[in-house]
Design a protein around this motif. Structure first.
Motif, mmCIF file in Angstrom:
data_model
loop_
_atom_site.group_PDB
_atom_site.id
_atom_site.type_symbol
_atom_site.label_atom_id
_atom_site.label_comp_id
_atom_site.label_asym_id
_atom_site.label_seq_id
_atom_site.Cartn_x
_atom_site.Cartn_y
_atom_site.Cartn_z
ATOM 1 N N THR A 130 25.053 8.098 -56.368
ATOM 2 C CA THR A 130 23.795 7.370 -56.357
ATOM 3 C C THR A 130 22.987 7.523 -57.613
ATOM 4 O O THR A 130 22.064 6.822 -57.878
ATOM 5 N N SER A 147 20.584 8.231 -65.124
ATOM 6 C CA SER A 147 20.628 6.912 -64.500
ATOM 7 C C SER A 147 20.775 6.864 -62.990
ATOM 8 O O SER A 147 21.610 7.814 -62.130
ATOM 9 N N GLU A 148 20.377 5.960 -62.516
ATOM 10 C CA GLU A 148 20.632 5.643 -61.015
ATOM 11 C C GLU A 148 21.847 4.490 -60.972
ATOM 12 O O GLU A 148 21.930 3.517 -61.707
ATOM 13 N N LEU A 149 22.515 4.385 -60.052
ATOM 14 C CA LEU A 149 23.660 3.741 -59.620
ATOM 15 C C LEU A 149 23.489 3.068 -58.413
ATOM 16 O O LEU A 149 23.765 3.636 -57.176
ATOM 17 N N ASN A 150 23.058 1.850 -58.387
ATOM 18 C CA ASN A 150 22.550 1.126 -57.429
ATOM 19 C C ASN A 150 23.593 0.031 -56.763
ATOM 20 O O ASN A 150 23.544 -0.321 -55.511
ATOM 21 N N THR A 151 24.694 -0.066 -57.509
ATOM 22 C CA THR A 151 25.671 -1.103 -57.012
ATOM 23 C C THR A 151 27.016 -0.350 -56.743
ATOM 24 O O THR A 151 27.302 0.624 -57.351
ATOM 25 N N THR A 185 29.747 0.016 -61.539
ATOM 26 C CA THR A 185 28.903 0.233 -63.008
ATOM 27 C C THR A 185 29.924 -0.070 -63.967
ATOM 28 O O THR A 185 30.917 0.671 -64.098
ATOM 29 N N GLN A 224 33.715 2.841 -54.911
ATOM 30 C CA GLN A 224 32.710 2.784 -56.063
ATOM 31 C C GLN A 224 33.609 3.079 -57.365
ATOM 32 O O GLN A 224 34.339 4.097 -57.752
ATOM 33 N N THR A 266 28.476 -8.861 -60.268
ATOM 34 C CA THR A 266 28.439 -8.010 -59.356
ATOM 35 C C THR A 266 28.225 -6.442 -59.902
ATOM 36 O O THR A 266 28.122 -5.490 -59.077
ATOM 37 N N ASN A 290 26.348 -3.134 -62.032
ATOM 38 C CA ASN A 290 25.336 -2.543 -62.850
ATOM 39 C C ASN A 290 25.651 -2.132 -64.127
ATOM 40 O O ASN A 290 26.569 -1.565 -64.361
ATOM 41 N N ILE A 316 25.372 -0.740 -67.849
ATOM 42 C CA ILE A 316 24.732 0.496 -68.679
ATOM 43 C C ILE A 316 25.038 0.304 -70.048
ATOM 44 O O ILE A 316 26.338 0.263 -70.425
ATOM 45 N N SER A 322 17.810 0.478 -72.857
ATOM 46 C CA SER A 322 17.458 -0.419 -72.004
ATOM 47 C C SER A 322 17.507 -1.748 -72.587
ATOM 48 O O SER A 322 17.376 -1.896 -73.955
#
Length: 361
Positions: A4, A19-23, A26, A329, A347, A349, A351, A360
């Motif tokens: 995550t 980094s956050e992995l929300n999906t 990635t 994942q 679908t 994320n 980066i 960003s």
């Protein structure tokens, strides 16, 4: 099982990456040499404590630092755990789970992953060491204690090598080392053969789906159907080649010299398979590794795809992407988004990495 979030500090060129992995999927985009491969290497290291690129942990340390750390939050069994590796040059690596130091075996139990990189496509034509290293890293994720057996074998082997370099060899001590190597080595060979027998059945099925008419078989090059038979054969070979080892002043017999052979329709794939056939084989092997980890651990591992789609044709790209099941994942790297359709990109994320930092949009 999901990652995550992750944080790298002074890991290769990644001075400070978080980094956050929300999906579930990635995609890490960046030109060559910017650090995207380093991110996947760091995440894979958290599961195996090994790297396919180096055996020297010092190489992970950024040139401008004397330490590095890899930290990740793992969600599994409906609970979150924070796992971390810290290393300082000249010291030992520290393994932490939720801030508490732990041992290697416990640490490896938290994250399971399969790494498929463009370098894997050269597995068949690489050196035997490359195939042994792939095999050992795969086994360690299922049988964590296997690494301890490898380490024990290596200690004995190095002791024997030092003895063989003496001007006057203590033959009694040599006999003791051979006995220890045979017992430890037979166990290693047995586990390797057991793993290959299981994964080859899964890989053959996947290979057939892609190639239609071709049959894949995998063979380990040491004879014996059980530990006792392998042990007996190892003892015979060690005795038969004793004089050769003394003359060459090195250990020539054992699992550190073994190899894995792949056959397509009975023909040695390393010698006779086309580039496309070899890539089909490796693709089937990696997807089989994914299925086997899921079967053995009860949870889907994380799939790490390092710039591999660019090396596959449309048929194999589509097969790989369709094989990524829901619930797995997947973290991919690529130089751009051109290989992915719009439905897929909606679908994921996304980066972007540049000069070892996340950029960003």
């Amino acid at each position: 099982m999901k990652i995550t979030g992750f944080e790298l500090n002074n890991f290769r060129n990644c001075v400070s990456v978080k980094s956050e992995l929300n999906t579930e999927k990635t995609l890490i985009i960046g030109k060559n040499g910017q650090g995207k491969t380093n991110i996947l290497e760091a995440l894979y290291f958290l599961s195996t404590l090994k790297s396919p690129r180096t055996s020297n942990i010092k190489e992970f340390v950024n040139f401008n630092s004397n330490e590095f750390s890899i930290k990740s939050t793992i969600f599994k069994h409906n609970a979150e755990s924070v796992v971390e590796v810290r290393y300082e040059t000249g010291g030992k690596k520290n393994l932490l789970v939720n801030g508490v130091k732990t041992n290697t075996r416990e640490f490896r139990g938290f994250l399971k992953s399969v790494l498929f990189s463009s370098g894997d496509l050269m597995l068949l034509r690489g050196a035997p060491l490359d195939r042994r290293s792939w095999l050992d890293r795969a086994i360690i994720q299922i049988y964590p204690a296997y690494d301890e057996r490898l380490s024990k074998y290596e200690r004995i082997r190095l002791q024997k090598n030092r003895l063989l370099k003496d001007e006057y060899i203590n033959t009694d001590l040599l006999g003791i080392y051979n006995e220890q190597l045979a017992v430890c080595g037979a166990n290693i060979v047995h586990i390797r053969k057991k793993y290959l027998n299981e994964i080859s059945q899964i890989a053959a099925g996947k290979h057939k789906l892609i190639s239609d008419t071709e049959n894949l078989t995998i063979k380990y090059d040491f004879e014996g159907d059980n530990v006792e038979a392998i042990l007996a054969n190892l003892k015979i070979e060690l005795e038969d080649r004793r004089n050769e080892e003394i003359a060459r002043k090195q250990c020539c017999v054992g699992p550190h010299r073994d190899d894995v052979f792949f056959y397509i329709n009975g023909n040695d794939a390393a010698k006779y398979a086309s580039q496309g056939q070899q890539r089909t084989l490796i693709l089937a092997l990696k997807l089989a590794e994914l299925d086997m980890l899921k079967e053995k651990t009860g949870e889907p591992p994380v799939l790490l795809l390092d710039d591999v789609l660019a090396e596959l044709d449309d048929l194999r790209q589509n097969f790989l992407l369709k094989s990524i099941q829901d619930g797995i994942q997947t973290i991919l790297t690529s130089v751009d988004t051109l290989l992915f359709d719009e439905d897929f990109l909606r679908t994921v994320n996304l980066i972007r990495v540049e000069h070892g930092s996340i950029i960003s949009d």
